[in-house]
Write a protein that holds these residues in place. Structure first.
Motif, PDB file in Angstrom:
ATOM      1  N   TYR A  34     -95.449  24.862 -72.606  1.00  0.00           N
ATOM      2  CA  TYR A  34     -94.632  26.044 -72.278  1.00  0.00           C
ATOM      3  C   TYR A  34     -95.195  27.301 -72.926  1.00  0.00           C
ATOM      4  CZ  TYR A  34     -90.704  29.271 -72.095  1.00  0.00           C
ATOM      5  OH  TYR A  34     -89.929  30.379 -71.888  1.00  0.00           O
ATOM      6  N   LEU A  37     -97.893  28.776 -70.994  1.00  0.00           N
ATOM      7  CA  LEU A  37     -97.390  29.445 -69.793  1.00  0.00           C
ATOM      8  C   LEU A  37     -96.841  30.838 -70.078  1.00  0.00           C
ATOM      9  CD1 LEU A  37     -95.503  26.690 -67.760  1.00  0.00           C
ATOM     10  CD2 LEU A  37     -97.596  27.887 -67.128  1.00  0.00           C
ATOM     11  N   THR A  38     -96.265  31.046 -71.261  1.00  0.00           N
ATOM     12  CA  THR A  38     -95.616  32.332 -71.535  1.00  0.00           C
ATOM     13  C   THR A  38     -96.592  33.501 -71.443  1.00  0.00           C
ATOM     14  OG1 THR A  38     -95.959  32.032 -73.926  1.00  0.00           O
ATOM     15  CG2 THR A  38     -93.838  31.319 -73.005  1.00  0.00           C
ATOM     16  N   SER A  66     -86.202  32.523 -68.735  1.00  0.00           N
ATOM     17  CA  SER A  66     -86.889  31.382 -69.328  1.00  0.00           C
ATOM     18  C   SER A  66     -87.014  31.543 -70.834  1.00  0.00           C
ATOM     19  CB  SER A  66     -88.280  31.225 -68.691  1.00  0.00           C
ATOM     20  OG  SER A  66     -88.966  30.119 -69.237  1.00  0.00           O
ATOM     21  N   ASN A  67     -87.381  32.751 -71.280  1.00  0.00           N
ATOM     22  CA  ASN A  67     -87.446  33.026 -72.714  1.00  0.00           C
ATOM     23  C   ASN A  67     -86.073  32.928 -73.366  1.00  0.00           C
ATOM     24  OD1 ASN A  67     -90.249  33.550 -73.095  1.00  0.00           O
ATOM     25  ND2 ASN A  67     -89.990  35.497 -72.047  1.00  0.00           N
ATOM     26  N   TYR A  70     -85.282  29.314 -73.833  1.00  0.00           N
ATOM     27  CA  TYR A  70     -86.021  28.739 -74.972  1.00  0.00           C
ATOM     28  C   TYR A  70     -85.266  28.992 -76.278  1.00  0.00           C
ATOM     29  CZ  TYR A  70     -89.579  28.559 -78.653  1.00  0.00           C
ATOM     30  OH  TYR A  70     -90.258  28.296 -79.810  1.00  0.00           O
ATOM     31  N   PHE A  97     -88.758  18.344 -68.919  1.00  0.00           N
ATOM     32  CA  PHE A  97     -89.825  19.339 -68.808  1.00  0.00           C
ATOM     33  C   PHE A  97     -90.815  18.950 -67.708  1.00  0.00           C
ATOM     34  CE2 PHE A  97     -93.823  21.389 -69.706  1.00  0.00           C
ATOM     35  CZ  PHE A  97     -93.456  22.662 -70.085  1.00  0.00           C
ATOM     36  N   SER A 101     -91.403  21.199 -64.384  1.00  0.00           N
ATOM     37  CA  SER A 101     -92.748  21.681 -64.044  1.00  0.00           C
ATOM     38  C   SER A 101     -93.097  21.335 -62.608  1.00  0.00           C
ATOM     39  CB  SER A 101     -93.782  21.076 -65.000  1.00  0.00           C
ATOM     40  OG  SER A 101     -93.530  21.444 -66.341  1.00  0.00           O
ATOM     41  N   VAL A 117     -88.849  27.281 -64.187  1.00  0.00           N
ATOM     42  CA  VAL A 117     -89.325  27.888 -65.434  1.00  0.00           C
ATOM     43  C   VAL A 117     -88.193  28.065 -66.446  1.00  0.00           C
ATOM     44  CG1 VAL A 117     -91.288  29.015 -64.323  1.00  0.00           C
ATOM     45  CG2 VAL A 117     -89.115  30.236 -64.500  1.00  0.00           C
ATOM     46  N   GLN A 120     -87.831  24.756 -68.020  1.00  0.00           N
ATOM     47  CA  GLN A 120     -88.955  24.558 -68.934  1.00  0.00           C
ATOM     48  C   GLN A 120     -88.665  25.202 -70.291  1.00  0.00           C
ATOM     49  OE1 GLN A 120     -92.205  26.233 -66.620  1.00  0.00           O
ATOM     50  NE2 GLN A 120     -93.146  24.223 -66.400  1.00  0.00           N
ATOM     51  N   GLY A 121     -88.167  26.429 -70.278  1.00  0.00           N
ATOM     52  CA  GLY A 121     -87.834  27.112 -71.524  1.00  0.00           C
ATOM     53  C   GLY A 121     -86.741  26.399 -72.291  1.00  0.00           C
ATOM     54  N   THR A 124     -88.080  23.138 -73.874  1.00  0.00           N
ATOM     55  CA  THR A 124     -89.014  23.377 -74.975  1.00  0.00           C
ATOM     56  C   THR A 124     -88.280  23.846 -76.217  1.00  0.00           C
ATOM     57  OG1 THR A 124     -90.751  23.951 -73.389  1.00  0.00           O
ATOM     58  CG2 THR A 124     -91.091  24.602 -75.670  1.00  0.00           C
TER      59      THR A 124
END
Length: 493
Positions: A34, A37-38, A66-67, A70, A97, A101, A117, A120-121, A124
């Motif tokens: 992840y 990817l950022t 997404s951030n 996280y 995850f 993805s 996404v 995903q965040g 993670t």
């Protein structure tokens, strides 16, 4: 990863149980995909937008949420690990995850891509709290210095590697293979983790869901991140920008204040409200925010103003990997000494030097100035954030390092995503030719003023350099640092 109890004997017979290299690989593969990817997707944005028919705002909002996920996921996991075995959380999040993805790489529209996404965040962030603390506390103390270097490489080394990956993807147009590769890395991590991650008895199966902290953490992350994403299509005067930001910051104040007053808080705000952990946390926030801002400004300036290809931009930023690697080696050597606060200050100085070099950058000199600046930025990020993280982590008992990391990462992510998009928007409305240098100058000013303020706060606390008591901390009998209270020297006089 060593968690042993009579009820989990099955897990102690795992083939790689207690194997340190396997535990390191597990942690890195949990976080790295992840984090790559950022920064990788920024240079691949035109291909992604064309592939799913998305607008710049929709893609920015997807990244912002997404951030936010996280940062929120770290807090959520800090709540869950009290009553759910870490191994179970790890396996669920790693599987999640991989599936998210696959959802992102197969997306045909922005809805599918955004869902992928954001998940995903979230996963993670949860893996940060589920997988990283056992690596730090579950192995002999002789491994702790190496583990600290691994944490530094895992958190920022992969972020620094992202632009090179994104540059290659942006030039070749293969953003779907990028997500396929990320899914593959996560799948390898899942296999290693299933053979390595031992079970444990949760500390308190009867612990209740924190009804105050979790909703406030959601508001603290989702609202401001939505507000700054709006700047892609709006302006500072739009209520869609300032209302979510103000409300989100209010949620953050209520969250931290509530955790400070609680007798049994989810995150240990009171124990890290002393001089050393506060300075370390603020330094991590300052360095992380300024590093992220400068990196994004460089990428946009070189793309839109200098018209460099994506792969060339990625190559010019590659020296930051060397800077982070050197910082990780230094932290490995200095972590058990009294020099950790000084290393954190050197990290802030490194970011300031990188920003000062960027002030001299132009479309004709970027090929020379950007690599040099990137090296200092990479060193600053590695030397400033991870030592700050451990200054906070060593100021609480070892059992609380997971919730402490969750709090620091929440605050660091908040600072980074608020400052970066705001200064980038300012640069764009001023015109990149002049706006880039204006935004870099503001970032340099924030870095210098912040560093001086942190030095003053350190001195006002009466703190003296001391080596952490890692033996007592690792044994769970004491904290490693015994920091004076905030402003202790001032109040004494």
């Amino acid at each position: 990863m060593r968690f042993r109890s009579p009820s989990t004997r099955l897990f102690t017979r795992l083939p790689l149980a207690g194997n340190y290299p396997a535990a390191v690989a597990l942690a890195l593969l949990a976080l790295s995909p992840y984090l790559i990817l950022t920064t990788a997707t920024v240079l691949a944005e035109p291909q992604i937008m064309a592939g799913i028919g998305a607008t710049a705002y929709e893609l920015q909002l997807s990244g912002g949420m997404s951030n936010a996920a996280y940062a929120f996921g770290a807090v959520l996991a800090a709540d869950l690990v009290q009553r759910v075995a870490r191994r179970r959380i790890y396996l669920i999040c790693e599987c999640g995850f991989v599936l998210s993805s696959v959802l992102a790489l197969s997306a045909q529209n922005i809805g599918m891509f955004a869902a992928g996404v954001v998940l995903q965040g979230l996963f993670t962030g949860m893996l940060l709290v589920a997988a990283l603390p056992p690596l730090i506390t579950g192995h002999p103390i002789s491994r702790l210095r190496t583990t600290a270097a691994v944490v530094s490489l895992g958190l920022f080394g992969m972020v620094a590697f992202g632009p090179l990956v994104g540059g290659l993807v942006g030039s070749l147009g293969g953003w779907r293979p990028l997500f396929a590769g990320i899914a593959t890395l996560a799948l390898i991590g899942l296999v290693i983790g299933s053979l390595t991650f031992e079970g444990n008895d949760p500390p308190d199966r009867r612990a209740k869901f924190d009804r105050s902290a979790i909703p406030l953490a959601l508001g603290t992350t989702a609202l401001p991140f939505f507000g700054v994403s709006w700047l892609t299509r709006g302006s500072f005067s739009d209520p869609e920008f300032y209302l979510p930001v103000v409300c989100g910051l209010a949620c953050g104040v209520l969250l931290v204040g509530g955790q400070y007053r609680k007798a049994r808080p989810l995150m240990p705000v009171r124990p890290i409200s002393n001089t050393l952990p506060v300075v370390g946390t603020l330094n991590a926030m300052l360095v992380g925010a300024c590093f992220t801002t400068l990196l994004e400004l460089i990428e946009v300036y070189l793309t839109r103003e200098a018209h460099y290809s994506a792969v060339r931009i990625g190559a010019l930023l590659t020296p930051q990997i060397l800077g982070i690697f050197i910082a990780a080696l230094l932290f490995r050597r200095l972590m058990s000494t009294r020099w950790t606060p000084y290393l954190a200050l050197c990290g802030t100085a490194g970011v300031a030097v990188g920003a000062a070099i960027l002030l001299a950058a132009s479309t004709s000199s970027a090929s020379v100035t950007v690599p040099v600046a990137a090296f200092f930025l990479g060193f600053g990020a590695g030397a400033g954030v991870t030592p700050g993280l451990f200054l906070a982590g060593f100021s609480v008992p070892a059992a609380q390092i997971g919730p402490t990391f969750a709090l620091v990462e929440l605050l660091r992510s908040e600072a980074a995503f608020l400052i970066g998009p705001v200064l980038l928007h300012l640069a764009l409305i001023q015109g990149l030719a002049d706006g880039f240098h204006l935004a870099v100058g503001i970032t340099l000013g924030i870095t210098v003023v912040g560093a001086l303020s942190l030095v003053a706060l350190y001195l006002a606390g009466g703190a003296r350099p001391e080596a952490p008591d890692l033996v007592s901390w690792h044994a769970g009998t004491s904290t490693a640092y015994h920091s004076p209270a905030l402003l202790a020297a001032v109040r004494k006089h």
